[in-house]
Design a protein around this motif. Structure first.
Motif, mmCIF file in Angstrom:
data_model
loop_
_atom_site.group_PDB
_atom_site.id
_atom_site.type_symbol
_atom_site.label_atom_id
_atom_site.label_comp_id
_atom_site.label_asym_id
_atom_site.label_seq_id
_atom_site.Cartn_x
_atom_site.Cartn_y
_atom_site.Cartn_z
ATOM 1 N N HIS A 1 -9.018 3.380 1.778
ATOM 2 C CA HIS A 1 -9.412 3.845 3.109
ATOM 3 C C HIS A 1 -8.905 5.261 3.379
ATOM 4 C CE1 HIS A 1 -11.115 0.034 4.284
ATOM 5 N NE2 HIS A 1 -9.993 -0.597 4.002
ATOM 6 N N ALA B 1 0.826 -1.207 0.000
ATOM 7 C CA ALA B 1 0.000 0.000 0.000
ATOM 8 C C ALA B 1 0.864 1.262 0.000
ATOM 9 C CB ALA B 1 -0.925 0.003 1.213
ATOM 10 N N ASN C 1 -5.088 -1.708 11.508
ATOM 11 C CA ASN C 1 -3.654 -1.765 11.204
ATOM 12 C C ASN C 1 -3.099 -0.445 10.694
ATOM 13 O OD1 ASN C 1 -5.259 -2.209 8.816
ATOM 14 N ND2 ASN C 1 -3.399 -2.811 7.741
ATOM 15 N N GLU D 1 -7.677 -1.596 -2.520
ATOM 16 C CA GLU D 1 -8.730 -1.485 -1.512
ATOM 17 C C GLU D 1 -8.193 -0.902 -0.214
ATOM 18 O OE1 GLU D 1 -10.222 -5.446 -1.278
ATOM 19 O OE2 GLU D 1 -11.624 -5.187 -2.966
ATOM 20 N N GLU D 2 -6.969 -1.285 0.158
ATOM 21 C CA GLU D 2 -6.384 -0.733 1.385
ATOM 22 C C GLU D 2 -6.124 0.761 1.242
ATOM 23 O OE1 GLU D 2 -2.341 -1.274 4.086
ATOM 24 O OE2 GLU D 2 -3.213 -3.013 3.072
ATOM 25 N N ASP D 3 -5.593 1.172 0.102
ATOM 26 C CA ASP D 3 -5.333 2.593 -0.111
ATOM 27 C C ASP D 3 -6.623 3.409 -0.176
ATOM 28 O OD1 ASP D 3 -2.573 2.720 -0.053
ATOM 29 O OD2 ASP D 3 -2.329 2.329 -2.191
ATOM 30 N N PRO E 1 -9.025 1.609 9.487
ATOM 31 C CA PRO E 1 -8.765 0.211 9.848
ATOM 32 C C PRO E 1 -7.727 0.086 10.956
ATOM 33 C CG PRO E 1 -8.847 0.471 7.468
ATOM 34 C CD PRO E 1 -8.892 1.845 8.038
#
Length: 289
Positions: free
Chosen positions: A237, A70, A269, A233-235, A267
């Motif tokens: 956020h 990410a 983490n 998908e993580e980015d 999230p």
């Protein structure tokens, strides 16, 4: 690093198991260049047919996400919350002064304190456009929320294109492997008068095509597409956090409460600790005093 380790594990376990079972690399190495050129060339050609130039370049760039992971790190989420805190506080104290920062973020002393965010066009425009809409009395939280949702959805759809393109290639590779194998069988049938040991080698070479198509699809291209999708998908956020904080601001919550809403919606983490964020915000308040 974890991606490189995964590649090594795939090669070692597949080919190590093959050798341990008594297999010989001779047939594979002899057929590999020809089978790889047919399967890889057909996959590349199909990819270029189904994508335009910009999409192809986008996909090529996104392959690095498999190894880099990410883009946004936990420290970036803390910096984003600090940036939004400064802008929200300024908007409530002096809306006219805020316009100077959102109209020209490149020369804004606030944005310049967060260079990684400033360098990201999507994040900067999302913040500035939303705050600009608020200064234009476009302050219905539900309308702004709907606009932001549509914008984030469109951005996500565009970002996901590279993952979808890679997955399409992965789905096609087994069939292209069969095409290469069929061509090998056709070649073998044309030499049916040869001794069994020669025919056996030719049939083995043909089967390399089937093996290669399945191996590339499920050992590399498919996992690459999956990893790219997970990183995107993580980015995402990061941009959703902007939405949460600015919508909370439109509901006229205190600035600290708006920032806490954003922190809580990050999230686990990636979420900065309450203590670290509070210390960063206190430092900003001391500088402003």
């Amino acid at each position: 690093m974890i991606g490189i380790i995964g590649i090594i594990v795939v090669f070692v376990m597949v080919f190590g198991g093959y050798v341990a079972a008594g297999g010989s690399f001779g047939i594979i190495l002899h057929a590999l260049p020809f089978e790889l050129s047919m399967i890889g060339g057909a996959a590349l050609g199909a990819f270029l047919i189904s994508n335009d130039g910009a999409s192809a370049k986008h996909t090529a760039r996104d392959i690095s996400k498999v190894f880099r992971g990410a883009h946004w790190k936990p420290a970036d989420y803390r910096d984003l919350l600090c940036l939004l805190f400064e802008l929200i506080r300024l908007a409530r104290q002096n809306p006219v002064l805020l316009e100077e920062h959102i109209e020209s973020p490149g020369s804004s002393e606030i944005f310049e304190r967060y260079p990684r965010i400033l360098q990201d066009r999507q994040a900067t425009e999302l913040v500035c456009d939303t705050l600009r809409a608020i200064t234009m009395s476009y302050d219905d939280p539900h309308q702004v929320e709907e606009v932001l949702d549509k914008r984030l959805e469109a951005n996500m759809h565009h970002a996901m294109h590279s993952s979808h393109a890679m997955q399409t290639v992965a789905d096609a590779l087994p069939a292209l492997g069969i095409v290469a194998a069929v061509l090998g069988v056709i070649k073998t049938m044309a030499s049916i008068d040869q001794p069994p040991e020669i025919l056996g080698g030719m049939i083995g070479g043909a089967l390399v095509g089937t093996f290669l198509g399945v191996f590339l699809a499920y050992g590399f291209v498919g996992p690459f597409a999956s990893r790219m999708r997970a990183v995107i998908e993580e980015d995402s956020h990061f941009y959703k956090l902007i939405r949460e904080v600015l919508i909370a601001n439109l509901h006229n919550h205190p600035a600290n409460m708006c920032i806490e809403v954003g922190r809580q919606n990050t999230p686990d983490n990636l979420r900065p600790s309450y203590g670290d964020l509070e210390e960063a915000l206190r430092a900003l308040k001391r500088e402003a005093a």
